[in-house]
Motif scaffolding. Structure first.
Motif, PDB file in Angstrom:
ATOM      1  N   ASP A  98      12.398  11.958   0.095  1.00  0.00           N
ATOM      2  CA  ASP A  98      11.109  12.578   0.593  1.00  0.00           C
ATOM      3  C   ASP A  98      10.250  11.664   1.551  1.00  0.00           C
ATOM      4  O   ASP A  98       9.868  11.801   2.149  1.00  0.00           O
ATOM      5  CB  ASP A  98      10.298  13.138  -0.440  1.00  0.00           C
ATOM      6  CG  ASP A  98      10.988  14.283  -1.433  1.00  0.00           C
ATOM      7  OD1 ASP A  98      11.994  14.813  -0.611  1.00  0.00           O
ATOM      8  OD2 ASP A  98      10.464  14.741  -2.339  1.00  0.00           O
ATOM      9  N   MET A  99      10.295  10.335   0.798  1.00  0.00           N
ATOM     10  CA  MET A  99       9.516   9.426   1.453  1.00  0.00           C
ATOM     11  C   MET A  99       9.996   9.212   3.048  1.00  0.00           C
ATOM     12  O   MET A  99       9.311   8.823   3.965  1.00  0.00           O
ATOM     13  CB  MET A  99       9.289   8.134   0.821  1.00  0.00           C
ATOM     14  CG  MET A  99       8.495   8.020  -0.449  1.00  0.00           C
ATOM     15  SD  MET A  99       7.066   8.950  -0.503  1.00  0.00           S
ATOM     16  CE  MET A  99       6.217   8.024   0.626  1.00  0.00           C
ATOM     17  N   PHE A 132      11.861   2.316  -3.802  1.00  0.00           N
ATOM     18  CA  PHE A 132      10.774   2.424  -4.509  1.00  0.00           C
ATOM     19  C   PHE A 132      11.334   2.742  -5.851  1.00  0.00           C
ATOM     20  O   PHE A 132      11.951   3.825  -6.323  1.00  0.00           O
ATOM     21  CB  PHE A 132      10.081   3.720  -4.247  1.00  0.00           C
ATOM     22  CG  PHE A 132       9.564   3.510  -2.799  1.00  0.00           C
ATOM     23  CD1 PHE A 132       8.718   2.323  -2.189  1.00  0.00           C
ATOM     24  CD2 PHE A 132       9.856   4.409  -1.834  1.00  0.00           C
ATOM     25  CE1 PHE A 132       8.096   2.458  -1.050  1.00  0.00           C
ATOM     26  CE2 PHE A 132       9.308   4.342  -0.590  1.00  0.00           C
ATOM     27  CZ  PHE A 132       8.370   3.208  -0.221  1.00  0.00           C
ATOM     28  N   LEU A 163       8.773  11.521   5.556  1.00  0.00           N
ATOM     29  CA  LEU A 163       7.207  11.756   5.145  1.00  0.00           C
ATOM     30  C   LEU A 163       6.448  11.975   6.414  1.00  0.00           C
ATOM     31  O   LEU A 163       5.685  12.972   6.474  1.00  0.00           O
ATOM     32  CB  LEU A 163       6.668  10.185   4.778  1.00  0.00           C
ATOM     33  CG  LEU A 163       5.135  10.178   4.272  1.00  0.00           C
ATOM     34  CD1 LEU A 163       4.856  10.789   3.203  1.00  0.00           C
ATOM     35  CD2 LEU A 163       4.744   8.980   4.850  1.00  0.00           C
ATOM     36  N   ARG A 194      17.632   7.165   2.731  1.00  0.00           N
ATOM     37  CA  ARG A 194      16.097   7.424   3.149  1.00  0.00           C
ATOM     38  C   ARG A 194      15.872   7.262   4.576  1.00  0.00           C
ATOM     39  O   ARG A 194      14.986   8.285   5.138  1.00  0.00           O
ATOM     40  CB  ARG A 194      15.386   6.415   2.168  1.00  0.00           C
ATOM     41  CG  ARG A 194      13.937   6.430   2.477  1.00  0.00           C
ATOM     42  CD  ARG A 194      13.473   5.301   1.381  1.00  0.00           C
ATOM     43  NE  ARG A 194      13.920   4.039   1.751  1.00  0.00           N
ATOM     44  CZ  ARG A 194      13.584   3.025   1.001  1.00  0.00           C
ATOM     45  NH1 ARG A 194      12.707   3.172  -0.081  1.00  0.00           N
ATOM     46  NH2 ARG A 194      14.149   1.680   1.167  1.00  0.00           N
ATOM     47  N   ARG A 219      15.035  -2.491  -0.784  1.00  0.00           N
ATOM     48  CA  ARG A 219      13.677  -2.045  -1.133  1.00  0.00           C
ATOM     49  C   ARG A 219      13.495  -0.463  -1.430  1.00  0.00           C
ATOM     50  O   ARG A 219      12.914   0.116  -0.790  1.00  0.00           O
ATOM     51  CB  ARG A 219      12.966  -2.283   0.040  1.00  0.00           C
ATOM     52  CG  ARG A 219      12.830  -3.880   0.371  1.00  0.00           C
ATOM     53  CD  ARG A 219      12.069  -4.240   1.307  1.00  0.00           C
ATOM     54  NE  ARG A 219      10.683  -4.661   0.673  1.00  0.00           N
ATOM     55  CZ  ARG A 219       9.946  -5.918   1.065  1.00  0.00           C
ATOM     56  NH1 ARG A 219      10.155  -6.247   2.016  1.00  0.00           N
ATOM     57  NH2 ARG A 219       8.849  -6.041   0.459  1.00  0.00           N
ATOM     58  N   GLU A 276      12.536  11.801  -4.535  1.00  0.00           N
ATOM     59  CA  GLU A 276      11.064  11.322  -3.898  1.00  0.00           C
ATOM     60  C   GLU A 276      11.457  10.213  -2.856  1.00  0.00           C
ATOM     61  O   GLU A 276      10.882  10.099  -1.949  1.00  0.00           O
ATOM     62  CB  GLU A 276      10.392  10.587  -5.400  1.00  0.00           C
ATOM     63  CG  GLU A 276       9.681  11.965  -6.000  1.00  0.00           C
ATOM     64  CD  GLU A 276       9.043  11.378  -7.410  1.00  0.00           C
ATOM     65  OE1 GLU A 276       7.870  12.339  -7.711  1.00  0.00           O
ATOM     66  OE2 GLU A 276       9.223  10.165  -7.874  1.00  0.00           O
ATOM     67  N   HIS A 279      10.352   3.341  -8.934  1.00  0.00           N
ATOM     68  CA  HIS A 279       9.692   4.108 -10.077  1.00  0.00           C
ATOM     69  C   HIS A 279       9.706   5.546  -9.566  1.00  0.00           C
ATOM     70  O   HIS A 279       9.238   6.386 -10.115  1.00  0.00           O
ATOM     71  CB  HIS A 279       8.507   3.568 -10.691  1.00  0.00           C
ATOM     72  CG  HIS A 279       8.447   2.264 -11.166  1.00  0.00           C
ATOM     73  ND1 HIS A 279       9.157   1.988 -12.119  1.00  0.00           N
ATOM     74  CD2 HIS A 279       8.060   1.208 -10.746  1.00  0.00           C
ATOM     75  CE1 HIS A 279       9.353   0.774 -12.401  1.00  0.00           C
ATOM     76  NE2 HIS A 279       8.460   0.189 -11.440  1.00  0.00           N
ATOM     77  N   LEU A 280      10.155   5.826  -8.185  1.00  0.00           N
ATOM     78  CA  LEU A 280      10.248   6.899  -7.630  1.00  0.00           C
ATOM     79  C   LEU A 280      11.672   7.455  -8.023  1.00  0.00           C
ATOM     80  O   LEU A 280      12.507   6.893  -7.946  1.00  0.00           O
ATOM     81  CB  LEU A 280       9.840   7.206  -6.097  1.00  0.00           C
ATOM     82  CG  LEU A 280       8.474   6.685  -5.594  1.00  0.00           C
ATOM     83  CD1 LEU A 280       8.520   6.963  -4.017  1.00  0.00           C
ATOM     84  CD2 LEU A 280       7.363   7.317  -6.497  1.00  0.00           C
TER      85      LEU A 280
END
Lengths: 302, 235
Positions: B98-99, B88, B102, B147, B86, B95, B90-91
């Motif tokens: 970064d998520m 993302f 968060l 992540r 999973r 990014e 299109h990030l």
């Protein structure tokens, strides 16, 4: 046909397109996040315009300068409409978060009808004159007679809003959370995104730009009634689908294409059928490119 | 550190977890093995609050986290790398990372952890500006783990990290899991179908069948257990 006429149609199309874009943003952002066509969105646009009208009337009794009236009444209207969008989501959509998508859609249509009739009862069914609050800005010499001061204000405002929104979506924490949520909602919660907050912000921002569009276009056309949000909303929805629903650049592109098409078709073919062209476009796009100009085709991974 | 006390979870009327109890101590790697549909992923989703349990209790660091929504569970220090990664799509890689961070605001620490994941997986540093969806399966798994590390979790939940990956990459991923546990002291709860690999890195293991825990033992004992061998190790 003379070139001036062409240019006039072009800028008239750009004006329409700008307003559609301000509205279409809300449709496409909400769709991107919760996969809902928010049919009550056009009503926010209408309520924004109405609120600004009422506030402008109230403020005009104080004898303030026109510019102050414009700024204050718009500010009140924008905040009020954003609060409306926020509240609509909490009342009509949030309780249905886990319901089938059709239920939420019907709730949205109900909300739209409710708001229209509420304004009809609270105000009037007649068209009301809308004061031209927008200040006069100098029109460049070579465009005089082709474009007027109000149109310049509409383009500029729309462009500024688009740039700000792009920066917000691209670089801020909330913007990144919005993109993440639209791409994978479960994963978004798994990195700690408060999805309810993201949804609320989406409605706030969408309602803000819609109300802004409502105020601008009403000042331009000089009239308003309770029904203006419905037709504008449907057309902005067409624009969002045309550009690819869920895509923000797509919504802007779709709006400009739609605005131009309407303007040129009305100017060169027939203005009687002005509204028909939007729906012809909708039918064509759904048949030939259902994902829209910039939309991503829905892929399902197994 | 984490304790499930007879947790039962349902999808509608179907009971997916039947009074699951297990404990995970600080610093351990615990694995949960079992066949497809045994309820392994549901166990993780129940802990994460994505599919809230109906009965029982989930205790994390002495306090119940039952009924918390998924974002609150993350804030408690439990991070999940879900099945299928999973990312993302299109990030960008950056990014996506970064998520992961968060909920943190310590810029220094975030930078340190960013360098750390880039040292674990140098390929991610090369692909920083690329959209997550364009990575290969193995790279996506590396990104998914990174992540989660970016959140600096106390407990890391990994759901089938080896799924669909080439044997060489699987080897590498398991090495990294071990490394994360040893270097950072991160407690790891590893759900796997690849029982052989999982039991080799884990300290203890649980075996799950039809929504129930049927066996619990040290990883070494499970590896030599005849039933486990027959059912899951293909020996």
């Amino acid at each position: 046909m003379d070139f001036d006429y062409f240019l006039r149609l072009f800028f008239s199309g750009l004006t329409r397109g700008s307003i559609y874009a301000l509205l279409a943003l809300g449709y496409t952002m909400v769709y991107g996040i919760i996969k809902l066509i928010n049919f009550a969105h056009g009503e926010i646009y209408m309520i924004g315009a109405f609120t600004a009208l009422i506030m402008a009337t109230v403020f005009s009794f104080t004898g303030m300068p026109t510019l102050a009236i414009l700024v204050l009444s718009s500010l009140v209207a924008l905040i009020y409409s954003s609060a409306y969008g926020f509240t609509i989501e909490k009342l009509a959509y949030k309780p249905l978060r886990k319901a089938p998508r059709l239920s939420v859609l019907i709730s949205a249509i109900g909300m739209s009808l409710f708001l229209q009739n509420y304004v009809l009862l609270a105000q009037t069914s007649n068209f009301l004159p809308y004061p031209s609050l927008l200040p006069q800005v100098p029109v460049p010499r070579f465009l005089q007679g082709i474009i007027n001061s109000q149109q310049i204000i509409i383009f500029t405002t729309t462009a500024v809003v688009m740039v700000l929104l792009t920066l917000l979506i691209k670089f801020t924490r909330m913007g990144k959370s919005m993109r993440a949520t639209s791409q994978d909602r479960v994963m978004a919660t798994l990195v700690g995104i408060n999805v309810n907050k993201v949804i609320s912000w989406t409605f706030l921002i969408g309602s803000f730009t819609a109300a802004l569009g409502g105020i601008l276009i009403s000042s331009f056309t000089g009239q308003i009634n309770f029904y203006v949000g419905f037709i504008a909303g449907i057309k902005a929805f067409v624009a969002a689908v045309l550009g690819g629903i869920g895509s923000i650049p797509g919504a802007v592109l779709g709006s400009l294409v739609l605005g131009m098409t309407e303007s040129f078709a009305a100017g060169y073919l027939s203005s009687v059928y002005e509204d028909v062209f939007a729906f012809i476009i909708l039918v064509l796009i759904l048949i030939f490119k259902p994902s829209g100009l910039l939309g991503r085709p829905e892929t399902q991974k197994v | 550190m984490l304790e499930l006390q007879s947790v039962s979870t349902y999808y509608g009327n179907i009971q997916a977890l039947k009074e699951i109890s297990l404990t995970i101590e600080k610093g351990e790697i615990i694995t949960l093995i079992g066949a497809n549909g045994a309820g392994k992923s549901t166990t993780l989703m129940s802990i994460s609050g994505v599919v809230p349990p109906r009965d029982g209790d989930v205790i994390f660091q002495g306090e119940s986290i039952m009924g918390m929504d998924a974002a609150e569970v993350v804030a408690q220090g439990i991070c999940q790398v879900p099945e299928g990664r999973r990312i993302f799509p299109h990030l960008t890689v950056q990014e996506n990372l970064d998520m992961g961070a968060l909920l943190r605001s310590d810029r220094e620490g975030i930078r340190t952890d960013l360098n750390y994941v880039f040292s674990l997986f140098p390929i991610l540093a090369e692909r920083r500006g690329q959209a997550g969806g364009t990575l290969s399966g193995g790279e996506q798994q590396m990104l998914a783990i990174s992540r989660a590390i970016m959140a600096r979790p106390k407990l890391l939940l990994l759901d089938e990290p080896s799924l669909g990956l080439a044997p060489l990459i699987v080897q590498q991923i398991f090495e990294i899991i071990k490394q994360i546990n040893q270097e950072n002291g991160t407690t790891i709860f590893l759900v796997e179908q690849n029982a052989n690999q999982a039991l080799k890195v884990a300290h203890r293991g649980y075996v799950m069948e039809n929504g129930r825990i049927t066996l619990a033992d040290s990883a070494a004992n499970l590896l030599s257990n005849q039933e486990v061998k027959n059912a899951y190790l293909g020996v």
